[in-house]
Design a protein around this motif. Structure first.
Motif, short mmCIF file in Angstrom:
data_model
loop_
_atom_site.label_atom_id
_atom_site.label_comp_id
_atom_site.label_asym_id
_atom_site.label_seq_id
_atom_site.Cartn_x
_atom_site.Cartn_y
_atom_site.Cartn_z
N ALA A 1 0.81 -1.22 0.00
CA ALA A 1 0.00 0.00 0.00
C ALA A 1 0.85 1.27 0.00
O ALA A 1 0.34 2.35 -0.27
CB ALA A 1 -0.92 0.01 1.21
N LYS A 2 2.15 1.14 0.33
CA LYS A 2 3.05 2.29 0.40
C LYS A 2 4.35 1.98 -0.34
O LYS A 2 5.42 2.02 0.24
CB LYS A 2 3.35 2.63 1.85
CG LYS A 2 2.14 2.93 2.69
CD LYS A 2 2.54 3.14 4.13
CE LYS A 2 1.34 3.38 5.01
NZ LYS A 2 1.72 3.53 6.41
N MET A 3 4.24 1.69 -1.61
CA MET A 3 5.41 1.21 -2.35
C MET A 3 6.54 2.24 -2.45
O MET A 3 7.69 1.88 -2.53
CB MET A 3 4.99 0.75 -3.74
CG MET A 3 4.16 -0.52 -3.66
SD MET A 3 3.99 -1.43 -5.16
CE MET A 3 5.62 -1.98 -5.51
N LYS A 4 6.22 3.53 -2.39
CA LYS A 4 7.26 4.56 -2.47
C LYS A 4 7.98 4.77 -1.15
O LYS A 4 8.98 5.48 -1.10
CB LYS A 4 6.65 5.88 -2.94
CG LYS A 4 6.17 5.84 -4.38
CD LYS A 4 5.64 7.17 -4.82
CE LYS A 4 5.16 7.13 -6.24
NZ LYS A 4 4.62 8.42 -6.68
N GLU A 5 7.50 4.19 -0.07
CA GLU A 5 8.08 4.38 1.26
C GLU A 5 8.92 3.19 1.70
O GLU A 5 9.17 3.01 2.89
CB GLU A 5 6.98 4.65 2.28
CG GLU A 5 6.19 5.91 1.99
CD GLU A 5 5.05 6.13 2.98
OE1 GLU A 5 5.09 5.53 4.07
OE2 GLU A 5 4.15 6.89 2.64
N GLY A 6 9.37 2.39 0.78
CA GLY A 6 10.13 1.21 1.12
C GLY A 6 11.57 1.52 1.48
O GLY A 6 11.99 2.68 1.58
#
Length: 130
Positions: free
Chosen positions: A62-67
């Motif tokens: 759900a938060k792929m850019k915050e990995g």
């Protein structure tokens, strides 16, 4: 590949994961794993000139850019020692040195530090493999 974990007493599903790997070359493998349809890890491992290099991206779906992006390297030395180093996108870096004391005994010393906060951990591990 599919893996399923169940609670021993109730046989209720605790978690599941699935993934796959692809041998890009004889020296390089790409892989991806999805856990519980919530988290994803994708990365590679490659060998070159006595070194092993690896990289991984791990995130919530759900938060792929915050990995987090992790890169590391490993080198086996002629006398049986193993040197490892890693760095991630959250400013953590780690180093370890593994000594083979005997055929079944290994001693590892490690340092992990946050480059920004200057917090650090030092550890030692003694492993006996039977």
């Amino acid at each position: 590949q599919y893996q399923r974990r169940v609670h021993g007493a109730t046989n209720a599903l605790k978690s599941y994961s699935f993934g796959g790997a692809y041998n890009l070359t004889s020296q390089t493998t790409l892989a991806a794993i999805v856990d519980n349809m919530k988290k994803m890890r994708a990365g590679f491992v490659t060998k070159s000139n006595g070194f092993t290099f690896a990289g991984e991206y791990s995130c919530e779906l759900a938060k792929m850019k915050e990995g987090i992006l992790i890169a590391g390297a490993e080198r086996k030395l002629a006398d049986g020692q193993v040197v490892k180093a890693r760095l991630d996108s959250k400013a953590m870096m780690g180093f370890s040195l593994q000594h083979k004391l005997a055929d079944q005994i290994k001693l590892t010393t490690s340092l992990e530090a946050n480059v920004i906060s200057k917090a650090a951990k030092v550890g030692t591990q003694l492993v006996y493999e039977s």
